[in-house]
Scaffold this motif. Structure first.
Motif, PDB file in Angstrom:
ATOM      1  N   UNK A 182       0.829  -1.208   0.000  1.00  8.41           N
ATOM      2  CA  UNK A 182       0.000   0.000   0.000  1.00  8.41           C
ATOM      3  C   UNK A 182       0.863   1.258   0.000  1.00  8.41           C
ATOM      4  N   UNK A 183       1.892   1.267   0.827  1.00 11.33           N
ATOM      5  CA  UNK A 183       2.771   2.441   0.917  1.00 11.33           C
ATOM      6  C   UNK A 183       3.476   2.685  -0.416  1.00 11.33           C
ATOM      7  N   UNK A 184       4.119   1.655  -0.961  1.00 15.63           N
ATOM      8  CA  UNK A 184       4.895   1.856  -2.192  1.00 15.63           C
ATOM      9  C   UNK A 184       4.014   2.078  -3.424  1.00 15.63           C
ATOM     10  N   UNK A 185       2.843   1.467  -3.456  1.00 16.01           N
ATOM     11  CA  UNK A 185       1.927   1.730  -4.579  1.00 16.01           C
ATOM     12  C   UNK A 185       1.367   3.152  -4.496  1.00 16.01           C
ATOM     13  N   UNK A 186       1.142   3.632  -3.286  1.00 19.22           N
ATOM     14  CA  UNK A 186       0.728   5.030  -3.124  1.00 19.22           C
ATOM     15  C   UNK A 186       1.804   5.987  -3.602  1.00 19.22           C
ATOM     16  N   UNK A 187       3.048   5.669  -3.272  1.00 21.94           N
ATOM     17  CA  UNK A 187       4.175   6.489  -3.738  1.00 21.94           C
ATOM     18  C   UNK A 187       4.260   6.438  -5.261  1.00 21.94           C
ATOM     19  N   UNK A 188       4.133   5.231  -5.842  1.00 22.71           N
ATOM     20  CA  UNK A 188       4.156   5.091  -7.301  1.00 22.71           C
ATOM     21  C   UNK A 188       3.057   5.936  -7.934  1.00 22.71           C
ATOM     22  N   UNK A 189       1.884   5.868  -7.371  1.00 21.01           N
ATOM     23  CA  UNK A 189       0.754   6.619  -7.918  1.00 21.01           C
ATOM     24  C   UNK A 189       1.022   8.117  -7.900  1.00 21.01           C
ATOM     25  N   UNK A 210       3.295   6.160 -17.269  1.00 20.10           N
ATOM     26  CA  UNK A 210       1.935   5.629 -17.332  1.00 20.10           C
ATOM     27  C   UNK A 210       1.690   4.834 -16.051  1.00 20.10           C
ATOM     28  N   UNK A 211       0.949   5.422 -15.133  1.00 14.00           N
ATOM     29  CA  UNK A 211       0.751   4.821 -13.806  1.00 14.00           C
ATOM     30  C   UNK A 211       0.110   3.438 -13.892  1.00 14.00           C
ATOM     31  N   UNK A 212      -0.953   3.308 -14.665  1.00  6.17           N
ATOM     32  CA  UNK A 212      -1.654   2.026 -14.724  1.00  6.17           C
ATOM     33  C   UNK A 212      -0.780   0.928 -15.320  1.00  6.17           C
ATOM     34  N   UNK A 213       0.099   1.265 -16.260  1.00  4.83           N
ATOM     35  CA  UNK A 213       0.993   0.264 -16.834  1.00  4.83           C
ATOM     36  C   UNK A 213       2.007  -0.202 -15.785  1.00  4.83           C
ATOM     37  N   UNK A 214       2.405   0.688 -14.913  1.00  6.51           N
ATOM     38  CA  UNK A 214       3.269   0.298 -13.805  1.00  6.51           C
ATOM     39  C   UNK A 214       2.574  -0.683 -12.879  1.00  6.51           C
ATOM     40  N   UNK A 215       1.281  -0.439 -12.616  1.00  8.07           N
ATOM     41  CA  UNK A 215       0.522  -1.382 -11.800  1.00  8.07           C
ATOM     42  C   UNK A 215       0.368  -2.724 -12.515  1.00  8.07           C
ATOM     43  N   UNK A 216       0.275  -2.700 -13.843  1.00  6.56           N
ATOM     44  CA  UNK A 216       0.217  -3.946 -14.614  1.00  6.56           C
ATOM     45  C   UNK A 216       1.528  -4.722 -14.448  1.00  6.56           C
ATOM     46  N   UNK A 217       2.654  -4.012 -14.471  1.00  4.26           N
ATOM     47  CA  UNK A 217       3.949  -4.652 -14.255  1.00  4.26           C
ATOM     48  C   UNK A 217       4.081  -5.209 -12.850  1.00  4.26           C
ATOM     49  N   UNK A 218       3.589  -4.467 -11.878  1.00  3.28           N
ATOM     50  CA  UNK A 218       3.606  -4.920 -10.483  1.00  3.28           C
ATOM     51  C   UNK A 218       2.741  -6.174 -10.332  1.00  3.28           C
ATOM     52  N   UNK A 219       1.575  -6.161 -10.947  1.00  3.04           N
ATOM     53  CA  UNK A 219       0.683  -7.316 -10.919  1.00  3.04           C
ATOM     54  C   UNK A 219       1.348  -8.527 -11.559  1.00  3.04           C
ATOM     55  N   UNK A 220       2.023  -8.313 -12.670  1.00  5.33           N
ATOM     56  CA  UNK A 220       2.749  -9.406 -13.340  1.00  5.33           C
ATOM     57  C   UNK A 220       3.782 -10.020 -12.418  1.00  5.33           C
ATOM     58  N   UNK A 221       4.499  -9.176 -11.695  1.00  7.81           N
ATOM     59  CA  UNK A 221       5.515  -9.656 -10.762  1.00  7.81           C
ATOM     60  C   UNK A 221       4.907 -10.623  -9.754  1.00  7.81           C
ATOM     61  N   UNK A 222       3.821 -10.202  -9.116  1.00 10.93           N
ATOM     62  CA  UNK A 222       3.193 -11.055  -8.110  1.00 10.93           C
ATOM     63  C   UNK A 222       2.575 -12.301  -8.743  1.00 10.93           C
ATOM     64  N   UNK A 223       1.923 -12.145  -9.888  1.00  7.85           N
ATOM     65  CA  UNK A 223       1.280 -13.283 -10.553  1.00  7.85           C
ATOM     66  C   UNK A 223       2.301 -14.314 -11.034  1.00  7.85           C
ATOM     67  N   UNK A 224       3.504 -13.859 -11.351  1.00  2.00           N
ATOM     68  CA  UNK A 224       4.559 -14.767 -11.807  1.00  2.00           C
ATOM     69  C   UNK A 224       5.261 -15.473 -10.652  1.00  2.00           C
ATOM     70  N   UNK A 225       4.831 -15.210  -9.443  1.00  2.00           N
ATOM     71  CA  UNK A 225       5.386 -15.903  -8.284  1.00  2.00           C
ATOM     72  C   UNK A 225       6.304 -15.087  -7.404  1.00  2.00           C
TER      73      UNK A 225
END
Length: 154
Positions: free
Chosen positions: A12-19, A28-43
């Motif tokens: 929450x803290x780091x995503x708030x900072x990213x935003x 592109x903020x949303x594309x960064x969240x897509x990359x973050x999501x990929x990281x977690x989804x990939x394990x």
């Protein structure tokens, strides 16, 4: 504090900072969240980071190939034909070990289309998003370990 709470808090803290920072830096903020999501989804961890980044960037590449084909070949249904062929390639490339996270490839591709082919901005945001995910995870683990160690010393 359990590990999920620690991870949730640091994420929450780091995503708030990213935003807050991404838009002011022209990212592109949303594309960064897509990359973050990929990281977690990939394990997660370093293995998930590598898989997310490589497959996201592969998706960016395939989206641009599709966009360019559709720009230069003017035949009926070229978009549908290109979509079918490129989709097959994006899936079958998973036979290559470092490209075997198919959702990451689609995240990179869809993000590129959503950004109207602005592949440089998308690629940068996806990479930074992967780094964001890594930071979120590693600081969550660190926080959990620090607080858990304190609790065990009592």
């Amino acid at each position: 504090m359990d590990s999920l709470f620690a991870l949730s808090l640091t994420t929450a803290i780091f995503c708030g900072i990213w935003s807050a920072l991404s838009s002011s830096l022209g990212l592109i903020a949303w594309a960064g969240f897509a990359g973050c999501t990929s990281f977690f989804a990939a394990g997660g961890k370093s293995k998930g980071f590598k898989k997310a980044i490589l497959t996201n960037l592969s998706g960016v590449f395939w989206a641009m190939i599709s966009i360019k084909i559709c720009q230069y070949i003017e035949i009926e249904h070229i978009g549908a034909i290109t979509t079918a062929v490129i989709t097959f390639i994006m899936c079958i490339q998973a036979k290559i070990k470092f490209l075997d996270f198919i959702p990451g490839t689609f995240i990179g591709s869809v993000s590129t289309f959503a950004a109207s082919g602005n592949w440089k901005a998308v690629a940068l945001a996806l990479i930074l998003g992967g780094i964001l995910g890594y930071i979120c995870e590693s600081t969550g683990i660190w926080l959990f370990e620090v607080l858990n160690k304190k609790d065990n010393t009592k």
